[in-house]
Write an enzyme that holds these catalytic residues in place. Sequence first.
Site, short mmCIF file in Angstrom:
data_model
loop_
_atom_site.label_atom_id
_atom_site.label_comp_id
_atom_site.label_asym_id
_atom_site.label_seq_id
_atom_site.Cartn_x
_atom_site.Cartn_y
_atom_site.Cartn_z
CD GLU A 51 -1.68 -2.41 1.76
OE1 GLU A 51 -0.62 -2.65 2.19
OE2 GLU A 51 -2.69 -3.11 1.95
CG PHE A 113 -9.95 -9.32 11.36
CD1 PHE A 113 -8.53 -9.71 11.64
CD2 PHE A 113 -10.10 -9.44 9.94
CE1 PHE A 113 -7.58 -10.13 10.86
CE2 PHE A 113 -9.37 -9.86 9.10
CZ PHE A 113 -7.88 -10.21 9.55
CD GLN A 114 -7.30 -7.03 7.54
OE1 GLN A 114 -8.30 -7.25 6.70
NE2 GLN A 114 -6.25 -7.69 7.17
CE LYS A 163 -17.36 -6.46 3.34
NZ LYS A 163 -16.82 -7.91 3.73
CG MET A 467 22.48 12.78 3.60
SD MET A 467 23.39 13.68 3.07
CE MET A 467 22.24 14.41 1.43
#
Lengths: 553, 169
Positions: A51, A113-114, A163, A467
Amino acid sequence: MKLTGSEIFCEVLVEQGVDTLFGYPGGAVLNLYDALYKYQDRIRHIITAHEQGAAHAADGYARATGRTGVVLVTSGPGATNLVTGIATAYMDSVPMVAITGNVPTPLMGQDSFQEVYIAGITMPITKHNFVVDRVEDLADILREAFRIAQTGHKGPVLVDIPKDITAAVTDFAPAAPVRDSYTTRIDMDAIDKAAEIINNAKRPAIYYGGGVIASGASAELAALMKKTCMPGAYTLMAAGVVDSEDPLSLGMVGMHGCRTSNFALDYADVMVAVGTRFSDRVALSPDAFGRRAKLIQIDIDPSEVNKNVGVDVSLVGDVKDVICALLPKVHQTCRDEWLAQIAEWKQEDYHPEDSDTALKPHQVIRKINEIAGADAIYVTDVGQHQMWAAQYLHHVKPRHFITSGGLGTMGFGYGASIGAKLARPEKTVVHFTGDGSFHMNMNEACTAVSFGLPVITVILDNCVLGMVRQWQTNFYDKRYSCTDLNRRTDYVKVIEGFGGKGFHCETLADVENAMKEAVKSDCPVWIHCRIDKDEKVLPMIPGGCTCDSIIME
Amino acid sequence: MTKHVISIVVDNNANVMARVSSLFARRRFNMTSVTAAQTSDPSVSIITIVTEGDAHILDQIVKQTLKLEEVKSVTLLPPNESLLSETLMLRIAFDAATISPIKDIVEVYRARIIDLTSSSMVIQLTGKPSKIEGFLEVMSPYQILEMCRSGIIGMSRGSQSDWWKSSRA
């Protein structure tokens, strides 16, 4: 017309002119993806490896076009994986709409969940965010998200859709694409005051940033520079606004900007800051920045005025509108003495030495630049290679140099390159990276392969975190804590494993041959260039210092 | 550091308080007290914040707050030119020797005793901030068991109409 929340989502995307969506499916967005299946002739969906890559791709798409980038992911980990990408866009004022699914409304707040409270997590890194409570509100919230993202000081907006909302049905009425509702109110008194200061200046200089690109004001800025004979220094975010080889271009300013730019702003008696925010990487010592100058600031965001550095005159508004109001008030001027001084500084500036034996960063970048040309889009990750690319590329056009400035996100480049290539398929897209940054998100090679995107990646591999190591060399007595990577990655094998092409380069001739192959390729190409680990980014002004402390070797 | 009272008119949405306090937290603005409640217009709430800072910080507080999408206006309420009010509740222990002087103070300040047991009482006082401070000072010799303050609310003096629509930048 009765539609489900998911169909409304697709309808609004089409209505707002979104043709490309970056994302990753999951449980909470199953309904949305089911609707996208029906809309696949109108909305192209690009699935990334991760993602974060999708967020950077949406960002790169937006930076390459000026249009709002859109990313869609599922709840929980899908949403949290966006966070770095959203913060990157926020810091660089990139218009983006991020859509996250969430658990159904009755399960929210139950540690389901999630489930994650992404609206809370992203509150400090978005312009605004929404949680959709009712399907009746969905269409207008999505439209409002686009309006906010692309209006005024641009930035990311997140919309969290539970959802059950994506399944619920309601009436849908089409609407027109949202327009930028921002209008500049010109303060003519302030314009007159600014014009008078510029007209009376002996050594004026412009310091301009990404706001000029956001406003589409490159031509207006160039006209102001030319009419008033006022040279301009660009920030990292503004490379390409004006041709970097224009006689009135001073070069990049800031910590790793050139000596000429930093000296010119330091000696200027008038400084006009345009679409820039006096960040700590440019106004390294805010009290001393522009210490000899009267300061004029042009910015769309009133909160940027006097934030880090106090100014004498502020002109709040869209950069293009303000410059257009200012242009007729300033006099046509010649400043031979000032330009002669600048020419002298340019002579004395840092010029790296070429080598016939070892690969030098500046030679690699110039060679790639020579072959890919001025029309290519150059994207970077973060670190030494980023600064070298900023310093040694010939920047000609806005939106052709894409880099994470404010957040400094290592791993930004590959996703952003994919987004840029999808936005501008006719252009060569070159991704400069280092071995540190590239290991963060090189997995996006699979995305480039799947979608047939011939993004060219040039890896400046010094086997260290260059760097950080450079700071350890200069300021930590060469205690190289955790910056020697000791990796054994064979980049050619890795990209071949992904389904692309790779080249190892030992000499500049190798680089030339590889790049000539790469620009003809129809799949992603990695060009691996070994450079010395002691190569430094120069010049450098340490944080908190002025150009008096510039390090040239 | 000077104290400032800021009145913020906001959309009465869930989260709006979190957005304002998140902004104050991440920009390290001081928040001495905060109150928030719906107004006569149910779509609008007012958040009143007492903060500290010099002129530069105050300028940033006002401008940054005004950038929030759900903020309609930000108004400074200078203490001398505004109507400011706060409510204090104080639970005080008393005995035979102290009950009388405490009751005298309560009367002078026009406070109210709203709860009473054999050994303690709760005093409620509403008034401008300086009155609350003064009252707390004279009560300080007594044994304070518990204290809570509402935070300051305020309005400008005079007859303003369209008070939030006019000041939105």
